[in-house]
Enzyme design. Structure first.
Site, short mmCIF file in Angstrom:
data_model
loop_
_atom_site.label_atom_id
_atom_site.label_comp_id
_atom_site.label_asym_id
_atom_site.label_seq_id
_atom_site.Cartn_x
_atom_site.Cartn_y
_atom_site.Cartn_z
CG HIS A 85 23.16 31.54 0.35
ND1 HIS A 85 22.51 30.36 0.63
CD2 HIS A 85 23.52 32.06 1.55
CE1 HIS A 85 22.46 30.19 1.93
NE2 HIS A 85 23.07 31.20 2.51
NE ARG A 96 -12.11 23.70 18.21
CZ ARG A 96 -12.79 24.85 18.16
NH1 ARG A 96 -13.97 24.91 17.58
NH2 ARG A 96 -12.30 25.95 18.70
CB ALA A 116 1.99 25.15 20.11
#
Length: 160
Positions: A91, A153, A130
């Protein structure tokens, strides 16, 4: 825990927290802070190139992905060069991945398979359903779900 920088101080885990996940920081930057009494489930991956802060008593279920970056450049030529660098020498120590910090406040529950994207702030006590994809901030004591995640909600005082 996978730290591509080799600096163990870039990842901190609070007392009584249980991490069964991969916590990854990039070679050019990133830090991950996990608060006290948290649980982070199996096959979850937290990918930091900037900073990800997770408060206390946070439950992050299995197979969740949290990103504070785009993971690869958007421009195709730069993305290809990025892959070539990763395969040849690892990287890169310098790259722009559009980093924006992520904050998850205390008492949040993130359901299995959710994805939280860069720049998101999840308020205290919120619940992420989920399979949700969180692309914008989540207010405290609310339930969000869907792709993209939308308000389902508010959590009333008596349920907090």
């Amino acid at each position: 825990i996978v730290n591509m920088q080799g600096d163990k101080n870039l990842i901190s885990i609070g007392r009584s927290s249980h991490v069964q996940a991969e916590l990854l920081t990039f070679a050019h930057g990133g830090c991950i802070e996990v608060g006290d009494e948290c649980f982070i489930g199996v096959d979850t991956r937290i990918w930091s190139a900037s900073s990800i802060h997770i408060g206390d008593r946070v439950l992050i279920s299995h197979q969740v992905n949290i990103f504070d970056n785009q993971t690869h450049p958007v421009l195709a030529s730069k993305r290809h060069a990025h892959f070539k660098t990763i395969f040849s020498s690892g990287h890169p120590g310098s790259i722009d991945l559009g980093e924006r910090p992520v904050t998850i406040e205390d008492d949040v529950w993130v359901g299995c398979g959710a994805i939280i994207l860069r720049g998101v702030h999840i308020g205290r006590g919120a619940i992420v359903g989920a399979g949700s994809v969180v692309t914008k901030n989540v207010a405290p004591w609310t339930v969000v779900a869907g792709n993209p995640a939308e308000l389902i909600r508010e959590i009333p005082e008596g349920e907090r």
